[in-house]
Design a protein around this motif. Structure first.
Motif, PDB file in Angstrom:
ATOM      1  N   LEU A   1      -3.034  13.384  -1.582  1.00 15.48           N
ATOM      2  CA  LEU A   1      -2.472  11.862  -0.946  1.00 15.48           C
ATOM      3  C   LEU A   1      -2.643  12.038   0.017  1.00 15.48           C
TER       4      LEU A   1
ATOM      5  N   LYS B   1       4.276   9.183  -9.932  1.00 14.77           N
ATOM      6  CA  LYS B   1       3.880   9.235 -11.207  1.00 14.77           C
ATOM      7  C   LYS B   1       2.833  10.664 -11.972  1.00 14.77           C
ATOM      8  N   THR B   2       2.401  10.449 -11.141  1.00 20.83           N
ATOM      9  CA  THR B   2       1.075  11.970 -11.239  1.00 20.83           C
ATOM     10  C   THR B   2       2.352  13.494 -11.847  1.00 20.83           C
TER      11      THR B   2
ATOM     12  N   GLU C   1       0.871  -1.098   0.128  1.00 18.01           N
ATOM     13  CA  GLU C   1      -0.252   0.088   0.137  1.00 18.01           C
ATOM     14  C   GLU C   1       0.409   1.454  -0.321  1.00 18.01           C
TER      15      GLU C   1
ATOM     16  N   ALA D   1       2.445   1.604  -3.254  1.00 16.98           N
ATOM     17  CA  ALA D   1       1.259   2.358  -4.256  1.00 16.98           C
ATOM     18  C   ALA D   1       1.358   3.668  -4.310  1.00 16.98           C
ATOM     19  N   VAL D   2       0.831   4.076  -2.740  1.00 19.24           N
ATOM     20  CA  VAL D   2       0.843   5.777  -2.954  1.00 19.24           C
ATOM     21  C   VAL D   2       2.011   6.100  -3.431  1.00 19.24           C
ATOM     22  N   THR D   3       3.243   6.111  -2.963  1.00 14.59           N
ATOM     23  CA  THR D   3       4.257   6.618  -3.468  1.00 14.59           C
ATOM     24  C   THR D   3       4.659   6.818  -4.725  1.00 14.59           C
ATOM     25  N   GLY D   4       4.189   5.449  -5.769  1.00 18.18           N
ATOM     26  CA  GLY D   4       4.105   5.075  -6.494  1.00 18.18           C
ATOM     27  C   GLY D   4       3.410   6.782  -7.294  1.00 18.18           C
ATOM     28  N   GLU D   5       2.114   6.600  -7.180  1.00 20.28           N
ATOM     29  CA  GLU D   5       1.183   7.246  -7.575  1.00 20.28           C
ATOM     30  C   GLU D   5       1.735   8.774  -7.538  1.00 20.28           C
TER      31      GLU D   5
END
Ligand code: HEC
Length: 194
Positions: A76, A43-44, A33, A36-40
């Motif tokens: 986030l 990426k954004t 989790e 995933a938040v770091t990746g989001e």
């Protein structure tokens, strides 16, 4: 005092190991989790920055880093209830980007791992500590300089036209120049109760 009824005594005994056994590591799901938040975030931000660099050039994209990067992190943080920000090995935004004690330690670990050949894409560091009596995950994902970052984070001669002047106005205490591609620029850092 009346002795506890046997069932309650048994429950009280059971509760002792449960209470004293605080979580000392994040579960694989909690790590996923967090990643995933770091990746989001990354990426954004990178999508918005690339778009703006094409349309407005580097000097015209400083506002993306200035306003949109913190907005994405705040959005986030609101969604998850975690603390999320970006910190730098040398800092441009003194208020948002200055590492605290654990973040500074994390950057040290990431830098050492990067120098000993760790892959930038998977480079991360984490630990579980007790904060306000609760187990808390401290997580840092490395941000490594890419060639396109040099336009705004490189040596004076490599900064894109207009960038140095705009940076001077917006960030009079800017330390985040003189980087080379491949160096550790900073980290996305997250603190979350487990
Ligand atoms: C258009 C110019 C520009 C480009 C290109 C750019 N940055 Fe930045 N960067 C900035 C600005 C401006 C800030 C300060 C943002 C703020 O006020 O929070 C910043 C801040 C940061 C921070 C937060 C820590 C700090 O020093 O405040 C990191 C990490 C970072 N940049 C990494 C990168 C990486 C990696 C790249 C390439 C993928 C990159 N930047 C490309 C302008 C740029």
């Amino acid at each position: 005092m009346r002795p506890l009824p046997p069932l309650m005594a048994a429950l009280a005994l059971l509760a002792v190991p449960l209470l004293s056994h605080a979580q000392t590591a994040a579960t694989p799901e909690q790590m996923q989790e967090t990643r995933a938040v770091t990746g989001e975030l990354l990426k954004t931000l990178s999508g918005k920055l690339q778009q703006s660099m094409k349309a407005n050039g580097p000097a015209g994209s400083i506002t993306v880093c200035k306003t949109i990067a913190p907005q994405i992190a705040l959005g986030l943080a609101d969604r998850t209830g975690w603390k999320i920000t970006r910190v730098g090995t040398r800092v441009r935004n003194v208020d948002l980007g200055t590492p605290n004690v654990w973040q500074h330690k994390a950057l040290g670990h990431l830098n050492a791992d990067l120098k000993s050949g760790a892959k930038p894409e998977t480079l991360e560091w984490s630990e579980v500590v007790t904060e306000n009596g609760k187990p808390t995950l401290h997580y840092a994902k490395a941000i490594v300089l890419q060639p396109q970052c040099i336009a705004c984070h490189g040596t004076a001669s490599k900064l894109a036209p207009g960038v140095a002047d705009k940076l001077k106005l917006d960030y009079p205490h800017d330390q985040a120049i003189d980087y080379e591609p491949g160096q550790l620029r900073g980290a996305v850092v997250i603190s979350r109760p487990l």
